[in-house]
Write a protein that holds these residues in place. Structure first.
Motif, PDB file in Angstrom:
ATOM      1  N   ALA A 278     -70.063  43.093 117.631  1.00  0.00           N
ATOM      2  CA  ALA A 278     -70.311  42.090 118.669  1.00  0.00           C
ATOM      3  C   ALA A 278     -70.110  42.648 120.073  1.00  0.00           C
ATOM      4  N   GLY A 279     -69.628  43.893 120.175  1.00  0.00           N
ATOM      5  CA  GLY A 279     -69.452  44.510 121.484  1.00  0.00           C
ATOM      6  C   GLY A 279     -68.033  44.524 122.001  1.00  0.00           C
ATOM      7  N   VAL A 280     -67.067  44.194 121.127  1.00  0.00           N
ATOM      8  CA  VAL A 280     -65.661  44.192 121.551  1.00  0.00           C
ATOM      9  C   VAL A 280     -65.154  45.630 121.609  1.00  0.00           C
ATOM     10  N   ALA A 281     -64.532  45.979 122.739  1.00  0.00           N
ATOM     11  CA  ALA A 281     -63.957  47.322 122.885  1.00  0.00           C
ATOM     12  C   ALA A 281     -62.497  47.357 122.481  1.00  0.00           C
ATOM     13  N   ALA A 282     -61.771  46.260 122.761  1.00  0.00           N
ATOM     14  CA  ALA A 282     -60.332  46.247 122.486  1.00  0.00           C
ATOM     15  C   ALA A 282     -59.850  44.826 122.251  1.00  0.00           C
ATOM     16  N   VAL A 283     -58.783  44.744 121.460  1.00  0.00           N
ATOM     17  CA  VAL A 283     -58.064  43.487 121.269  1.00  0.00           C
ATOM     18  C   VAL A 283     -56.654  43.703 121.782  1.00  0.00           C
ATOM     19  N   VAL A 284     -56.169  42.776 122.604  1.00  0.00           N
ATOM     20  CA  VAL A 284     -54.789  42.821 123.087  1.00  0.00           C
ATOM     21  C   VAL A 284     -54.067  41.622 122.480  1.00  0.00           C
ATOM     22  N   ALA A 285     -53.072  41.894 121.644  1.00  0.00           N
ATOM     23  CA  ALA A 285     -52.352  40.815 120.983  1.00  0.00           C
ATOM     24  C   ALA A 285     -50.857  41.082 121.034  1.00  0.00           C
ATOM     25  N   GLU A 286     -50.082  40.013 120.875  1.00  0.00           N
ATOM     26  CA  GLU A 286     -48.628  40.159 120.866  1.00  0.00           C
ATOM     27  C   GLU A 286     -48.175  40.947 119.640  1.00  0.00           C
ATOM     28  N   SER A 287     -48.852  40.733 118.508  1.00  0.00           N
ATOM     29  CA  SER A 287     -48.566  41.501 117.286  1.00  0.00           C
ATOM     30  C   SER A 287     -49.767  41.374 116.355  1.00  0.00           C
ATOM     31  N   TYR A 288     -49.791  42.273 115.342  1.00  0.00           N
ATOM     32  CA  TYR A 288     -50.915  42.321 114.420  1.00  0.00           C
ATOM     33  C   TYR A 288     -50.436  42.257 112.971  1.00  0.00           C
ATOM     34  N   ALA A 289     -51.308  41.732 112.131  1.00  0.00           N
ATOM     35  CA  ALA A 289     -51.143  41.971 110.698  1.00  0.00           C
ATOM     36  C   ALA A 289     -51.432  43.453 110.492  1.00  0.00           C
ATOM     37  N   ARG A 290     -50.544  44.144 109.772  1.00  0.00           N
ATOM     38  CA  ARG A 290     -50.662  45.604 109.694  1.00  0.00           C
ATOM     39  C   ARG A 290     -51.965  46.060 109.071  1.00  0.00           C
ATOM     40  N   ILE A 291     -52.520  45.295 108.116  1.00  0.00           N
ATOM     41  CA  ILE A 291     -53.760  45.717 107.473  1.00  0.00           C
ATOM     42  C   ILE A 291     -54.922  45.672 108.467  1.00  0.00           C
ATOM     43  N   PHE A 292     -54.906  44.699 109.365  1.00  0.00           N
ATOM     44  CA  PHE A 292     -55.962  44.649 110.381  1.00  0.00           C
ATOM     45  C   PHE A 292     -55.816  45.824 111.341  1.00  0.00           C
ATOM     46  N   PHE A 293     -54.588  46.124 111.704  1.00  0.00           N
ATOM     47  CA  PHE A 293     -54.354  47.255 112.608  1.00  0.00           C
ATOM     48  C   PHE A 293     -54.868  48.547 111.972  1.00  0.00           C
ATOM     49  N   ARG A 294     -54.535  48.773 110.696  1.00  0.00           N
ATOM     50  CA  ARG A 294     -54.971  49.996 110.009  1.00  0.00           C
ATOM     51  C   ARG A 294     -56.494  50.047 109.882  1.00  0.00           C
ATOM     52  N   ASN A 295     -57.103  48.910 109.554  1.00  0.00           N
ATOM     53  CA  ASN A 295     -58.554  48.887 109.423  1.00  0.00           C
ATOM     54  C   ASN A 295     -59.251  49.155 110.755  1.00  0.00           C
TER      55      ASN A 295
END
Length: 252
Positions: free
Chosen positions: A159-176
């Motif tokens: 969709a054209g997203v370059a980055a996500v800025v979040a307070e924290s992530y589910a680790r599997i999403f971060f790894r993927n």
């Protein structure tokens, strides 16, 4: 007795032998072997073979083919809250789309974040479009929770997203995100999602770990991306392995 043969005992008392006849060890005719003439043996000689060129695997790097990607991202932000799960990022009904197919990769982008509840009045991707005008997503805690589907970061990247800025992530999403190289999953020091609004103009200085909201004039500190940065910059784990020389690339 005259004319009688003299008998003597053999070592085996069951048999006797005549003193006038000695035993013969001659080979019977039916066991005669033919006489073989020696076969001449020629010495081995080495004939040089013609030299055939062999193509070998060579290492090429993505960096050599393209300039170093920018570490600054600039654009409109789209703000979401806590616990945005992978079903909201890309619903399960679209997981049949194959990202390696360019046309289906494009379709994935058109469905990005279409699973958000109705409380999000602003659509992330406008109807009829395949890419979003929002290149940076700002979220709360536990972004990307839910299933382990790799389609989630892939859909955002499509969709054209370059980055996500979040307070924290589910680790599997971060790894993927790192493994696919689709988006930079950056962590904020605080709840930036409560201080930014959808449509704000923001910039991310990756080398400085800094988020700038140009609409409000505020700046926020981000946690360094660390060793994941070069992997994402290369385009994912396999592209990074080729760039680092871990995987050979066969060239003609």
């Amino acid at each position: 007795m005259a004319g009688a043969a003299t008998l003597s005992l053999s070592p085996n008392p069951s048999f006797t032998t005549s003193s006038s006849h000695k035993p013969s060890l001659s080979t019977p005719n039916f066991l005669k072997f033919p006489t073989l003439s020696p076969i001449p043996i020629k010495p081995l000689t080495h004939a040089p073979q013609s030299q055939i060129p062999i193509s070998r695997a060579t290492f090429t790097t993505r960096a050599a083919a393209s300039p170093t990607p920018s570490t600054t991202f600039h654009g409109l932000c789209y703000v979401v809250g806590d616990n945005i799960d992978t079903d909201q990022i890309i619903p399960a009904e679209y997981l049949t789309l194959v990202p390696s197919n360019p046309s289906e990769y494009e379709k994935l982008g058109s469905y990005a974040l279409c699973g958000l509840p109705g409380s999000y009045s602003t659509r992330f991707v406008d109807p009829g479009e395949t890419r979003s005008k929002y290149s940076i997503i700002i979220g709360g805690a536990n972004f990307g929770c839910g299933s382990s589907r790799e389609h989630a970061p892939v859909a955002l990247g499509a969709a054209g997203v370059a980055a996500v800025v979040a307070e924290s992530y589910a680790r599997i999403f971060f790894r993927n995100s790192v493994a696919t190289g689709e988006v930079y999953p950056l962590e904020s020091e605080g709840r930036v999602c409560e201080e930014c609004k959808t449509g704000d103009v923001v910039s991310i200085e990756l080398s400085e770990s800094r988020l700038i909201n140009h609409t409000t004039g505020k700046e926020y500190t981000l946690k360094p991306i660390g060793d994941a940065g070069p992997v994402i910059r290369a385009g994912g784990i396999f592209a990074y392995a080729r760039e680092a020389g871990m995987i050979p690339t066969l060239t003609c």
